[in-house]
Design a protein around this motif. Structure first.
Motif, mmCIF file in Angstrom:
data_model
loop_
_atom_site.group_PDB
_atom_site.id
_atom_site.type_symbol
_atom_site.label_atom_id
_atom_site.label_comp_id
_atom_site.label_asym_id
_atom_site.label_seq_id
_atom_site.Cartn_x
_atom_site.Cartn_y
_atom_site.Cartn_z
ATOM 1 N N SER A 119 -12.059 5.030 -2.041
ATOM 2 C CA SER A 119 -11.960 3.756 -2.744
ATOM 3 C C SER A 119 -10.588 3.134 -2.525
ATOM 4 C CB SER A 119 -12.197 3.969 -4.242
ATOM 5 O OG SER A 119 -11.187 4.804 -4.788
ATOM 6 N N GLU A 120 -10.423 1.923 -3.070
ATOM 7 C CA GLU A 120 -9.148 1.218 -2.940
ATOM 8 C C GLU A 120 -8.001 2.004 -3.583
ATOM 9 O OE1 GLU A 120 -9.130 -1.841 -1.256
ATOM 10 O OE2 GLU A 120 -11.190 -1.226 -0.856
ATOM 11 N N GLU A 121 -8.325 2.754 -4.630
ATOM 12 C CA GLU A 121 -7.284 3.533 -5.315
ATOM 13 C C GLU A 121 -6.746 4.672 -4.456
ATOM 14 O OE1 GLU A 121 -10.212 2.736 -6.605
ATOM 15 O OE2 GLU A 121 -9.568 1.219 -8.065
ATOM 16 N N ASP A 122 -7.485 5.029 -3.396
ATOM 17 C CA ASP A 122 -7.078 6.160 -2.541
ATOM 18 C C ASP A 122 -6.266 5.728 -1.323
ATOM 19 O OD1 ASP A 122 -8.535 7.937 -4.188
ATOM 20 O OD2 ASP A 122 -10.388 7.440 -3.131
ATOM 21 N N ILE A 123 -5.963 4.436 -1.206
ATOM 22 C CA ILE A 123 -5.232 3.929 -0.041
ATOM 23 C C ILE A 123 -3.829 4.538 0.006
ATOM 24 C CG2 ILE A 123 -4.154 1.856 0.929
ATOM 25 C CD1 ILE A 123 -6.584 0.269 0.040
ATOM 26 N N VAL A 124 -3.400 4.920 1.214
ATOM 27 C CA VAL A 124 -2.068 5.490 1.407
ATOM 28 C C VAL A 124 -1.331 4.698 2.488
ATOM 29 C CG1 VAL A 124 -2.832 7.809 0.775
ATOM 30 C CG2 VAL A 124 -2.813 7.128 3.186
ATOM 31 N N THR A 125 -0.020 4.832 2.491
ATOM 32 C CA THR A 125 0.818 4.223 3.533
ATOM 33 C C THR A 125 1.311 5.334 4.456
ATOM 34 O OG1 THR A 125 1.519 2.466 2.039
ATOM 35 C CG2 THR A 125 2.877 2.837 3.991
ATOM 36 N N LEU A 126 1.177 5.114 5.754
ATOM 37 C CA LEU A 126 1.506 6.169 6.724
ATOM 38 C C LEU A 126 2.317 5.563 7.864
ATOM 39 C CD1 LEU A 126 -0.902 8.916 7.951
ATOM 40 C CD2 LEU A 126 0.243 7.497 9.642
ATOM 41 N N VAL A 127 3.368 6.269 8.280
ATOM 42 C CA VAL A 127 4.187 5.850 9.413
ATOM 43 C C VAL A 127 3.842 6.758 10.593
ATOM 44 C CG1 VAL A 127 6.528 5.519 10.291
ATOM 45 C CG2 VAL A 127 6.035 5.115 7.862
ATOM 46 N N PRO A 128 3.119 6.224 11.579
ATOM 47 C CA PRO A 128 2.661 7.066 12.701
ATOM 48 C C PRO A 128 3.790 7.820 13.391
ATOM 49 C CG PRO A 128 1.552 4.941 12.766
ATOM 50 C CD PRO A 128 2.609 4.844 11.704
ATOM 51 N N ALA A 129 4.955 7.208 13.523
ATOM 52 C CA ALA A 129 6.064 7.844 14.247
ATOM 53 C C ALA A 129 6.567 9.104 13.547
ATOM 54 C CB ALA A 129 7.203 6.839 14.419
ATOM 55 N N LEU A 130 6.281 9.231 12.235
ATOM 56 C CA LEU A 130 6.768 10.388 11.484
ATOM 57 C C LEU A 130 5.723 11.478 11.323
ATOM 58 C CD1 LEU A 130 8.725 8.526 8.627
ATOM 59 C CD2 LEU A 130 9.592 9.415 10.811
ATOM 60 N N GLU A 131 4.533 11.252 11.864
ATOM 61 C CA GLU A 131 3.467 12.240 11.730
ATOM 62 C C GLU A 131 3.641 13.362 12.757
ATOM 63 O OE1 GLU A 131 0.781 12.237 9.384
ATOM 64 O OE2 GLU A 131 2.318 10.879 8.557
ATOM 65 N N PHE A 132 3.310 14.600 12.364
ATOM 66 C CA PHE A 132 3.401 15.743 13.272
ATOM 67 C C PHE A 132 2.353 15.655 14.372
ATOM 68 C CE2 PHE A 132 5.263 17.531 9.342
ATOM 69 C CZ PHE A 132 6.517 17.861 9.849
#
Length: 938
Positions: free
Chosen positions: A40-53
């Motif tokens: 749902s909309e409440e589960d939205i997260v912010t992610l920075v691809p460059a910092l992902e393993f």
């Protein structure tokens, strides 16, 4: 970094952190906003691809597992869950997935008008109770969800602030803060250093009295949001102390030609020509010139006004194919006589008033205002012994300022006030400190109660009839003392009822709490002053209005009745009753000279025309006439009060002038905006895409039955939800929403009193949809299976239902700025036959969702049939891709249609001002479910 955003544009699927996500429109270069697939909309997260393993990868949605078949009723359940979860739904509107109200089709007309304007400037002047708040909220929510605005402010009179805040929160999922003189200091204490209220809160409801002050006005003007809604806008256009400041504030706000403005009022033309054209000038300064053009209805300027002005009366709504919108109003009159001790007391006070007024006028120069004082006292006496005692006890200093205050129309003549909280106080009327007044006070005290108060006795008899008919009455009084007096005696007589008096003594917050508490009573009786004639809606609890005291201003009567007789009233009828003294000269004057005249005009024109703003000399003459006469004859159909010819003639001239102005306004300016044939198709299409009340009821009932916690039917569209029997995860989440214990619910708006209205965006719907979808994608034995094979009599050849979810990327470019949005929709397709398959129409496919099994099929046979259906898709992916492209084109057509600019061309508007929209399908299409229907004859 730009490659990352280009690769993962809004609407695409990505794999990250071990799960699949949908990229959201708020993503930017180097930063992605992701919603879990099925979340749902409440589960939205912010992610920075460059910092992902692990590097993000494009994802595709897996087909259903043919080895895990379920039953066919899962098809409808899964379809409903997917449809009701949509928040960024496809179709002509972006906002309908985020609202908690089922708007009527006629309420979409202002929204469509707004979407056809590059900058929204609308005057919505619909009748009281039609639903202007909902209409404005729909426009605001749509502009927000289209990304055209990010902030908004509602400017309204102080007594409406709390109502607006509640409406925005409960109906439109907008958590606005209230900014009033009393609330600002508390909010400022929690602000970060260097941050202002308007920086911190994107949605605000602001008291006009707070914001118009010099201290706050300049700062607000410097940071005012892109959308301003002005409620009771007519109070900002007329002259007078304080109102001029409001008009100047709005003039400066509209000077920004990029700012959207919504002006709301039920009385755009109240008889003040200058105020009316001031109001129109806030839409566009050139509209003020219409005052000079007069009745030239074919002028280009007049035609342009039609794009910005919508005004509909109750009878205009009848053409919208919905006869259940408003109740039928049944009116009646009941009377009493000035008999016994009460009649003697009234005569004594009247003689005292008249003699005192005459003597004062003769002895003191400029003391003509004494007639207003005596009228104020006599109105208190006519109201109740309690109000008479209060007025006689309160000392009036005979200064010019005190007399002038009593002569003010808002005090004595019930003029339209912007804030009603202080107008129900009894006026001071003790003019001479003599023993004779003490005798009058003592006599007033003795008259309390139905035995010696014929007015109260008549009310009790009438309320008993109303309660016996199952009605819930609101009794409006003029004064605080009267309200408490009436409530006390009604409670003594109706011991099983719950009676409360709500007056201007209480703050708006306290009034709302008391009304809410009273609404929970089995047998409520509300006694109120005019502090409740605006600001708090009473239609969900009460079904009758009694005017215990007549109001001098006819608009006040309409406001009182409009609290109960309005959009959302569940009862098919509403009763309104006028109570008056048949031989009371003050009541007779108000009834015959003002109220009945106003009602005759309303029937003729279809709109309420306010009482003419008479010159003081006319008012004074009329007041004298009202005070000098007391009919001693038996009841007559209409009292002959014996008014002087000259003041009555002058009054008639004023009325006729008001009628002429209203007719002119109706002829030249009134129009009903869009017609049903333009709006209804859009409304019906949106309901099909997102689901209506019946879809919500079917889904919630079916989901709870599958879970093992069926709803209990209590009758009359009321059901009982038992959360304690739900799985623990659902219990905990519902507890956070305040639904921990057994709860009465309803799927119809307006809900029965005391019920939770369960709409498509209610937390219960979202939680159940999340629970079912999560299980469908992850559980070995899901409640809503993604595939099934069923034997049924409803098909003659093998027919396969494919349940699909489509995602679209929208790009809107306007004035060089491009905004990215996403739209989703759920589609059911049906393929008939296998050797020479034929695709069925959408309507036929939707009907097959509810097919009834007629025989059992083994698990192995089910898996085999499902595998064949999936193989067909794998070999015909081009069909699904083309479907995605076709639906994207259909979505573009929807947006183009509601935003069409044919009406604006030739008016100096450029295509780029309105904006250009592009829609691209996000492929491949997601196959959510596959359901095979086998004919029973095989």
């Amino acid at each position: 970094m730009s490659a990352v955003l280009e690769q993962f544009s809004p609407g695409t699927l990505v794999t990250a952190r071990g799960r699949d996500w949908v990229v959201q429109p708020e993503s930017s270069v180097g930063v992605l906003r992701l919603r879990p697939f099925g979340g749902s909309e409440e589960d939205i997260v912010t992610l920075v691809p460059a910092l992902e393993f692990e590097q993000l990868k494009a994802a595709t949605f897996a087909y259903p597992d043919a080895l895990q078949p379920g039953t066919h009723d899962a098809a409808r359940l899964l379809n409903d869950a997917l449809k009701l979860k949509l928040r960024n739904g496809a179709g002509p509107f972006r906002s309908f997935g985020n609202i908690a109200v089922e708007p009527r089709a006629y309420q979409l007309a202002p929204l469509l008008m707004a979407l056809r304007l590059p900058i929204v400037r609308l005057l919505i002047a619909d009748d009281v109770g039609v639903g202007k708040t909902i209409e404005a909220g729909l426009i605001a929510r749509e502009l927000l969800d289209r990304g055209e605005i990010s902030r908004m402010a509602v400017l309204c009179p102080p007594h409406l602030v709390d109502q607006w805040q509640q409406e925005l929160s409960e109906r439109f999922q907008l958590q606005a803060v209230a900014l009033t003189a009393s609330s600002v200091s508390k909010l400022e204490k929690n602000l970060p250093h260097g941050v202002t209220l308007f920086d911190q809160y994107p949605y605000v409801v602001v008291s006009l009295d707070y914001i118009k002050s010099e201290r706050h006005r300049e700062h607000f003007l410097s940071i005012a949001p892109e959308l301003i809604i002005v409620d009771e806008a007519h109070t900002c256009a007329s002259s007078g102390q304080g109102k001029q400041l409001r008009f100047e504030l709005l003039k400066r706000l509209v000077a920004n030609t990029e700012r959207h403005m919504l002006l709301l009022t039920a009385t755009p033309h109240s008889g003040d020509e200058t105020a009316f054209y001031n109001l129109l000038s806030l839409l566009k300064p050139e509209f003020a010139e219409l005052q000079v053009l007069g009745a030239k209805t074919d002028s280009p300027l007049r035609k342009e006004l039609a794009l910005h002005f919508i005004q509909r009366r109750r009878k205009d709504i009848e053409e919208w194919q919905d006869t259940s919108v408003f109740p039928r109003r049944l009116t009646a009159e009941i009377t009493y006589k000035l008999t016994g001790r009460w009649g003697t007391f009234f005569d004594t006070v009247q003689e005292y008033c008249v003699e005192l007024a005459k003597r004062t006028e003769q002895q003191e120069a400029g003391a003509h205002l004494i007639w207003y004082v005596t009228l104020a006292l006599l109105r208190c006496v006519a109201s109740s012994p309690a109000a008479a005692e209060k007025a006689l006890t309160t000392r009036l200093q005979g200064s010019a300022a005190d007399l002038q205050a009593l002569a003010d129309e808002e005090t004595v003549l019930d003029g339209t006030a912007d804030d009603l909280s202080g107008t129900d106080i009894e006026p001071a009327a003790q003019l001479e400190d003599i023993a004779y007044l003490q005798l009058l006070i003592e006599e007033a005290q003795k008259l309390a109660g139905a035995k010696d108060d014929p007015k109260l006795k008549t009310l009790i008899q009438h309320v008993e009839l109303l309660l016996n008919d199952g009605l819930r009455p609101v009794i409006f009084c003029r004064y605080i003392a009267t309200a408490h007096y009436v409530a006390e005696h009604l409670q003594q007589h109706f011991k099983k009822a719950t009676v409360d008096a709500i007056t201007g003594e209480y703050t708006p917050e306290e009034r709302e709490v008391r009304v809410s508490q009273l609404s929970e009573a089995a047998l409520p009786i509300l006694v109120a002053t005019d502090c409740l004639s605006e600001g708090i809606n009473l239609q969900h609890t009460f079904t009758a209005v009694v005017h215990y005291d007549l109001a001098w201003n006819p608009t006040r009567h309409e406001q009182r009745e409009g609290r109960v007789d309005r959009f959302g009233q569940k009862s098919p009828t509403v009763r309104t009753t006028i109570l008056y003294g048949e031989d009371n000269p003050v009541d007779g004057f108000v009834l015959n000279v003002i109220l009945r005249k106003a009602e005759a005009i309303r029937k003729e024109l279809g709109v309420m025309v306010p009482m003419p703003a008479n010159e003081r000399s006319i008012n004074q003459a009329l007041i004298k006439a009202a005070l000098m006469k007391r009919s001693q004859t038996a009841r007559q159909p209409e009292l002959n009060l014996g008014f002087a010819d000259e003041p009555m003639q002058n009054m008639e001239v004023e009325w006729q002038d008001a009628i002429a102005k209203a007719k002119k306004s109706n002829t030249v300016f009134a129009q009903v905006g869009l017609h049903p044939q333009e709006v209804l198709p859009e409304w019906e299409k949106q309901q099909q895409l997102l689901g209506d009340e019946s879809d919500v009821a079917r889904f919630v009932g079916g989901a709870l039955h599958r879970i093992g916690t069926p709803l209990e039917m209590l009758g009359n569209q009321v059901l009982k939800l038992l959360p304690e029997h739900l799985p623990q995860t659902l219990r905990e989440r519902l507890k956070d929403e305040g639904m921990e214990k057994a709860t009465k619910i309803s799927f119809q708006y307006p809900p029965t009193n005391g019920c939770h209205y369960i709409h498509r965006s209610h937390p219960l719907v979202a939680l159940l949809a999340d629970h079912l979808l999560e299980g469908a994608f992850n559980d070995a034995k899901p409640l809503a299976a993604r595939c099934a094979a069923t034997i049924t009599e409803q098909v003659e050849v093998v027919t396969t239902l494919y349940l699909l979810r489509l995602r679209h990327q929208l790009s809107v470019t306007r004035k060089g700025v491009t905004r990215q949005m996403m739209a989703e929709e759920t589609v059911a397709l049906a393929l008939q036959g296998r050797s020479q398959p034929q695709w069925l129409a959408d309507a036929d496919a939707n009907l097959l969702l509810s097919a009834t099994p007629s025989d059992n099929l083994s698990r192995e046979a089910s898996s085999r049939e499902i595998t064949l259906a999936l193989d067909y898709l794998r070999h015909n992916t081009a069909i699904l891709n083309q479907l995605g492209k076709d639906r994207a084109q259909s979505l573009l057509d929807d947006h183009t249609r509601v935003r069409k600019i044919t009406q604006q061309r030739g008016r100096g508007l450029r295509i780029e001002d309105v904006g250009q929209t592009k829609v691209q399908a996000c492929l491949p299409v997601d196959v959510m479910g596959v359901y095979v229907l086998l004919p029973d004859s095989l």
